[in-house]
Design a protein around this motif. Structure first.
Motif, PDB file in Angstrom:
ATOM      1  N   GLY A  72      34.320  49.918  48.935  1.00  0.00           N
ATOM      2  CA  GLY A  72      35.208  49.359  47.709  1.00  0.00           C
ATOM      3  C   GLY A  72      35.442  47.893  47.875  1.00  0.00           C
ATOM      4  N   HIS A  73      35.689  47.192  46.668  1.00  0.00           N
ATOM      5  CA  HIS A  73      36.035  45.968  46.574  1.00  0.00           C
ATOM      6  C   HIS A  73      36.731  45.643  45.175  1.00  0.00           C
ATOM      7  CE1 HIS A  73      34.565  41.718  47.416  1.00  0.00           C
ATOM      8  NE2 HIS A  73      34.515  41.646  46.073  1.00  0.00           N
ATOM      9  N   GLU A  74      37.621  44.672  45.434  1.00  0.00           N
ATOM     10  CA  GLU A  74      38.447  44.362  44.410  1.00  0.00           C
ATOM     11  C   GLU A  74      37.820  43.415  43.421  1.00  0.00           C
ATOM     12  OE1 GLU A  74      43.028  42.793  43.382  1.00  0.00           O
ATOM     13  OE2 GLU A  74      41.968  41.774  44.837  1.00  0.00           O
ATOM     14  N   LEU A  75      37.718  43.734  42.298  1.00  0.00           N
ATOM     15  CA  LEU A  75      36.925  42.868  41.170  1.00  0.00           C
ATOM     16  C   LEU A  75      37.936  42.103  40.368  1.00  0.00           C
ATOM     17  CD1 LEU A  75      34.365  45.449  40.014  1.00  0.00           C
ATOM     18  CD2 LEU A  75      34.253  43.798  42.011  1.00  0.00           C
ATOM     19  N   VAL A  76      37.719  40.614  40.254  1.00  0.00           N
ATOM     20  CA  VAL A  76      38.630  39.523  39.427  1.00  0.00           C
ATOM     21  C   VAL A  76      37.735  39.117  38.405  1.00  0.00           C
ATOM     22  CG1 VAL A  76      40.327  38.065  39.614  1.00  0.00           C
ATOM     23  CG2 VAL A  76      40.113  39.543  41.665  1.00  0.00           C
ATOM     24  N   PHE A  77      38.294  39.031  37.147  1.00  0.00           N
ATOM     25  CA  PHE A  77      37.616  38.600  35.866  1.00  0.00           C
ATOM     26  C   PHE A  77      38.802  37.704  35.083  1.00  0.00           C
ATOM     27  CE2 PHE A  77      35.588  42.464  36.780  1.00  0.00           C
ATOM     28  CZ  PHE A  77      34.239  41.994  36.760  1.00  0.00           C
ATOM     29  N   PRO A  78      38.827  36.288  35.397  1.00  0.00           N
ATOM     30  CA  PRO A  78      39.685  35.552  34.904  1.00  0.00           C
ATOM     31  C   PRO A  78      39.716  35.537  33.229  1.00  0.00           C
ATOM     32  CG  PRO A  78      37.982  34.209  35.487  1.00  0.00           C
ATOM     33  CD  PRO A  78      37.332  35.817  35.968  1.00  0.00           C
ATOM     34  N   LEU A  79      40.781  35.428  32.732  1.00  0.00           N
ATOM     35  CA  LEU A  79      40.926  35.433  31.330  1.00  0.00           C
ATOM     36  C   LEU A  79      41.140  33.987  30.721  1.00  0.00           C
ATOM     37  CD1 LEU A  79      43.585  38.220  30.645  1.00  0.00           C
ATOM     38  CD2 LEU A  79      41.392  38.248  29.991  1.00  0.00           C
ATOM     39  N   ILE A  80      41.358  33.024  31.752  1.00  0.00           N
ATOM     40  CA  ILE A  80      41.452  31.434  31.370  1.00  0.00           C
ATOM     41  C   ILE A  80      40.410  30.836  32.331  1.00  0.00           C
ATOM     42  CG2 ILE A  80      43.669  31.464  30.182  1.00  0.00           C
ATOM     43  CD1 ILE A  80      44.749  30.757  32.694  1.00  0.00           C
ATOM     44  N   GLY A  81      39.879  29.888  31.981  1.00  0.00           N
ATOM     45  CA  GLY A  81      38.901  29.126  32.827  1.00  0.00           C
ATOM     46  C   GLY A  81      37.830  28.665  32.199  1.00  0.00           C
ATOM     47  N   GLU A  82      36.718  28.453  32.574  1.00  0.00           N
ATOM     48  CA  GLU A  82      35.459  27.654  31.918  1.00  0.00           C
ATOM     49  C   GLU A  82      34.386  28.524  32.386  1.00  0.00           C
ATOM     50  OE1 GLU A  82      36.074  25.285  29.989  1.00  0.00           O
ATOM     51  OE2 GLU A  82      38.189  24.717  30.539  1.00  0.00           O
ATOM     52  N   GLY A  83      33.139  28.268  31.504  1.00  0.00           N
ATOM     53  CA  GLY A  83      31.892  28.614  31.690  1.00  0.00           C
ATOM     54  C   GLY A  83      31.558  30.089  32.382  1.00  0.00           C
ATOM     55  N   GLU A  84      30.888  30.170  33.347  1.00  0.00           N
ATOM     56  CA  GLU A  84      30.244  31.301  33.863  1.00  0.00           C
ATOM     57  C   GLU A  84      31.419  32.411  34.145  1.00  0.00           C
ATOM     58  OE1 GLU A  84      27.308  32.650  34.335  1.00  0.00           O
ATOM     59  OE2 GLU A  84      26.435  30.720  33.161  1.00  0.00           O
ATOM     60  N   ASP A  85      32.635  31.802  34.379  1.00  0.00           N
ATOM     61  CA  ASP A  85      33.579  32.738  34.764  1.00  0.00           C
ATOM     62  C   ASP A  85      34.074  33.554  33.512  1.00  0.00           C
ATOM     63  OD1 ASP A  85      33.615  32.109  37.443  1.00  0.00           O
ATOM     64  OD2 ASP A  85      35.388  30.680  37.390  1.00  0.00           O
TER      65      ASP A  85
END
Length: 927
Positions: A782-795
């Motif tokens: 398993g792995h915790e996946l994090v996807f930002p809602l604020i930021g820039e570019g590729e993220d």
């Protein structure tokens, strides 16, 4: 579509932008500090004239429990100071004057101490204004003055008349500062206010709870430079902060705050487990310096224990809940109880820690005749701790009618032992519960004490007569009953007890006369009907007895004693099917009714259905009641009768695991000899020995993990992690299956499970194809996946790819005013809705206005399984369709497979092993 504003601390928001987002931001709910964390933090500082050093030792404890301190770290003047000034207290000119003096004092004191300053200003207006860090003493006053000039109205802010809103904003400002810099010292500059009216007491308590929740989350402290006395001063004192009068010199304020920073410590403490009941507990901190001398310290004074880890509501939600409660009371006055109960539920959604809501809900539900629901509300009121008299009285009355007198008696006695005054009303309920629990000697003593104290209730006197009769004091009992009838000739209790006495004394005709008088006095009184049933039963007239019992039960369907009498009479009458059906209906409404399981098993045994009886007893024991050990023992004895010695041993083991210590001590020796005999018998049983060595218990893969599966099913994850988790799951699915249909779409649970498996598999493939998984991702680890809602570019590009899978359009970035904006567009198609449900089951709430990122864990787990996965796939389910599905999917797609699993689980081990060993691949599915 909704736009969520995120303030960048480096940019100054325009007033229009702040106002535009205020309605959304203010209504968001603050999460409990350190929610899910195993620790909490608190700040301590020595009182004047004392000091702490690097060798200082601390101890902490609640009222009756020590706390474990993990670490103690000195502040060392590294904490930021948040100056919060209230526009509802001062005009702009007054605020500028006070802040200028305070800035000058802090700059001067910092220079004397040789420390750097880190000050931010917080203004509780709009959605809360928090400045950038001001660290230059030379420009500190100028920077603070500019903020006051920008955000303060010319006069006192009339919007801030709402004191509750001000408190919420102060708490929110500190939380925001903590997110960026850790624990802070908040200095509140304001004129104090207090709550007034009937709700003031609860508002005071809830405010302390709210600010202690903030303070103990990361260890921040609230200080106050405050005019007058009220709630703000109480908050500061409760969190271990300093309080200063409005007239006190700013130099003294700055000196003491900075001195506390220089000498203070941050303690990291292991959080106590979430208790079954909650309450406010005093928090004590002891400190000794390195040389062993005791040091008096300032520290938070209390810790709120929240049952089940409940979230702490802010002022907004507390007020909303109180409004719903007021509306509920108005509906009760209008006799609209259904609406009143709905309003109560709305109030509980806003604030689940207000005991008034649960008491009122219990009272309303009882008025509607739903005693099960009433008991549920009242139990939650008790869980909040320190119940009042009226709650305990109503809880006792409802529990007595539900046949739960023993449990209610224990609750009442515990509350009195904890310090609740034994009022006459409580003593009367205690006497009734004692009598209903078979403790008539004690009940009679309590009744006598009440009458000696001048309490003279006709029904209570009749109940006293009943207690005396059951003690064998017939003449004294008759005297009390006749006294009661002299005051009230139609008193049902007195008439029923006199009928009971006549029947026991061999006077059936007299018993009938008293019983009929009770029925005629009030035909709708269930006790009179039940007494006539007992009279008929005493003469062997079971059909007539059943008729009276049936009437009594219809008049009071929540009365468990009436159900037991009716079931017993129907059984003696030979109507086993009707008796069994009644018990099943009871279990449908209350799956934890131990007595109903036992009665049902007795009927099944009498009908020769011993296997069904065993299953009934084991299901009842698995509910976790206090009588679980008794049900397991009865099940074990029945299994011995069937020759299922291996399963009997398992039931005996479960009995020991669920038994109270005193039971184990009293029966341990006798039972150990019996278990040893069974074990030796099994060792000599060749078939059973082979079965024990052959049965395997390896796991079935659960894509996405057990928690995701549990959310999809709508059950507690702990149930699926037990050894029989698969059996419980399949039984749950089959309970809602239409008896005449095996179609997937006809069973909503099977349909939801199938959709979850299909969409989760598609999600993993999407993540792999889009390179959104780690390079060496292993589902088992398993792995915790994090996807930002604020930021820039590729993220943000990765986040857009993820949300696109769920049918959610995403756009993020800075707006024209420099603020971060997030735009989400949720598609409404059927496929998108199904995938969005999967996202919610993964624990993600994309509509959470406080969310800064999407987080979930992608991990496959295993559930314990009869045999091993290979045996099921290649032997038992061989020849079935859907071979490409995971094993869980093959079960869900095939009702016969689930039924077969449940059937095998109910067999003895030797039978189960023999069926699998001696049948051809796929043959079991055709049986």
């Amino acid at each position: 579509m909704c736009k969520l504003p995120f303030r960048d601390k480096s940019s100054r928001c325009g007033l229009a932008a702040i106002l535009a987002c205020f309605s959304c931001a203010f209504l968001s709910t603050a999460l409990t500090a350190a929610e899910g964390s195993a620790v909490f933090y608190l700040s301590v500082s020595p009182r004047d004239g004392q000091s702490l050093d690097a060798g200082s030792v601390f101890s902490a404890g609640l009222e009756n429990a020590p706390l474990k301190i993990i670490s103690a770290t000195p502040f060392g003047n590294r904490r930021s100071i948040v100056l919060v000034i209230d526009p509802g207290s001062y005009t702009r000119a007054e605020a500028r004057q006070r802040i200028a003096a305070l800035a000058k004092a802090f700059a001067a004191r910092a220079a004397v101490q040789g420390v750097s300053l880190r000050i931010r200003m917080g203004i509780p207006v709009l959605d809360g204004v928090l400045s950038d860090l001001l660290a230059d003493p030379k420009t500190l006053a100028q920077g603070l003055d500019k903020l006051v000039d920008s955000y303060f109205p010319g006069g006192a802010d009339r919007e801030q008349v709402n004191f509750s809103r001000t408190l919420d904003l102060i708490a929110a400002l500190v939380r925001k500062a903590e997110q960026e810099a850790g624990p802070v010292d908040c200095l509140v500059v304001a004129r104090d206010r207090r709550f007034l009216g009937d709700e003031a007491s609860y508002l005071n308590a809830s405010t302390e709870r709210q600010f202690l929740d903030v303070s103990l989350g990361k260890g921040s402290t609230f200080h106050g430079w405050i005019g007058g006395t009220g709630m703000l001063r109480q908050i500061c004192a409760a969190t271990g902060g300093l309080t200063f009068s409005e007239q006190q010199a700013p130099e003294s304020v700055a000196r003491q705050v900075l001195d506390a920073q220089a000498r203070g410590f941050l303690l990291e403490i292991e959080k106590p487990a979430a208790p079954a009941t909650g309450s406010r507990s005093s928090l004590s901190i002891q400190a000794r310096s390195g040389n062993g001398s005791k040091v008096e310290v300032r520290a938070p004074s209390a810790f709120w224990l929240h049952p089940g880890g409940s979230r702490v509501p802010d002022q907004y939600h507390t007020r909303q809940a109180l409004d719903w409660i007021r509306r509920a009371r108005e509906s009760v006055e209008d006799e609209n109880l259904t609406s009143a109960l709905r309003f109560i539920d709305h109030g509980i959604e806003e604030d689940s820690l207000n005991p008034e809501a649960f008491y009122l809900g219990g009272r309303i539900a009882a008025g509607l005749g739903d005693l099960q629901l009433s008991a549920s509300y009242l139990a939650r009121a008790l869980d909040l701790g320190n119940p009042d008299e009226r709650t305990l009285v109503l809880f006792s009355q409802v529990s007595h009618k539900l046949g739960r007198s023993r449990a209610a008696l224990e609750t009442l006695q515990s509350s009195i032992k904890a310090g609740l005054a034994p009022t006459p009303a409580l003593k009367l309920e205690m006497a009734r519960l004692l009598s209903a629990s078979g403790k008539d000697n004690e009940a009679a003593t309590v009744y006598a004490e009440l009458f000696a104290a001048g309490q003279d209730d006709v029904t209570a006197r009749s109940e006293y007569g009943r207690a005396l009769w059951r003690q064998g004091k017939a003449s004294e009992a008759a005297g009390q009953l006749q006294t009661a009838l002299a005051k009230d000739p139609k008193n049902i209790v007195a008439l029923a007890v006199l009928s009971e006495m006549s029947l026991a004394q061999g006077k059936p005709q007299e018993a009938v006369e008293w019983g009929l008088r009770a029925v005629q006095a009030n035909p709708k009184d269930p006790d009179g009907q039940a007494q006539m049933g007992k009279v008929e039963a005493g003469q062997g007239n079971w059909t007539s007895a059943s008729g009276y019992y049936r009437t009594a039960f219809a008049l009071a369907p929540a009365r468990r004693d009436f159900l037991d009498l009716l079931v017993q009479s129907l059984t003696r009458e030979g109507k086993l099917g009707e008796a069994e059906e009644m018990l099943r209906r009871v279990l449908e409404s209350d799956s934890a009714d131990t007595g109903a399981y036992r009665s049902l098993a007795q009927i099944q045994t009498r009908s020769g259905e011993i296997g069904e009886a065993v299953s009934t007893l084991e299901i009842g024991a698995a509910q976790g009641s206090r009588q679980a050990h008794e049900l397991y023992r009865e099940a074990a004895e029945l299994r011995e009768r069937r020759g299922e010695y291996g399963q009997a041993l398992l039931d005996y083991r479960a009995m020991l695991q669920s038994s109270p210590p005193e039971i184990i001590h009293s029966e341990g020796t006798t039972l150990s000899h019996h278990l040893s005999f069974l074990a030796r018998f099994l060792r000599n049983d060749k078939d059973t020995t082979q079965a024990s060595s052959q049965v395997k218990s390896s796991g079935m893969i659960v894509p996405g993990g057990v928690s995701l599966l549990a959310r999809t099913l709508g059950v507690d994850p702990a149930l699926l992690k037990e050894a029989d988790g698969v059996e419980r799951m399949f039984a749950f699915i089959m309970e809602v299956a239409p008896s005449q249909s095996n179609r997937l779409q006809d069973n909503p649970i099977r349909r939801d499970l199938f959709l979850y498996l299909r969409h989760y598999d598609a999600l993993v493939k999407h993540l792999r194809k889009s390179n959104l998984l780690p390079e060496h991702f292993e589902p088992a680890k398993g792995h915790e996946l994090v996807f930002p809602l604020i930021g820039e570019g590729e993220d943000l590009k990765r986040t857009k790819q993820l949300l696109g899978f769920f049918g959610i359009g995403f756009k993020g970035g800075r707006g024209k005013d420099g603020n971060y904006e997030v735009a989400l567009n949720l598609k409404q198609s059927r496929g998108a809705s199904e995938r969005q449900q999967l996202l919610r089951n993964l624990g993600v709430n994309v509509l959470d206005r406080n969310a800064r990122a999407i987080r979930f864990t992608a991990r496959d787990e295993e559930m314990p399984l009869l045999f091993d996965a290979e045996t099921w796939s290649n032997k038992i389910l061989a020849g079935e369709k859907a071979k490409t599905l995971p094993l869980l999917g093959r079960f869900v797609a095939n009702v016969r497979a689930m039924r077969l699993y449940l059937a095998l689980a109910g067999c003895s081990e030797s039978t189960r092993e023999g069926l699998v060993r001696y049948t051809a691949p796929g043959e079991l599915m055709t049986l």
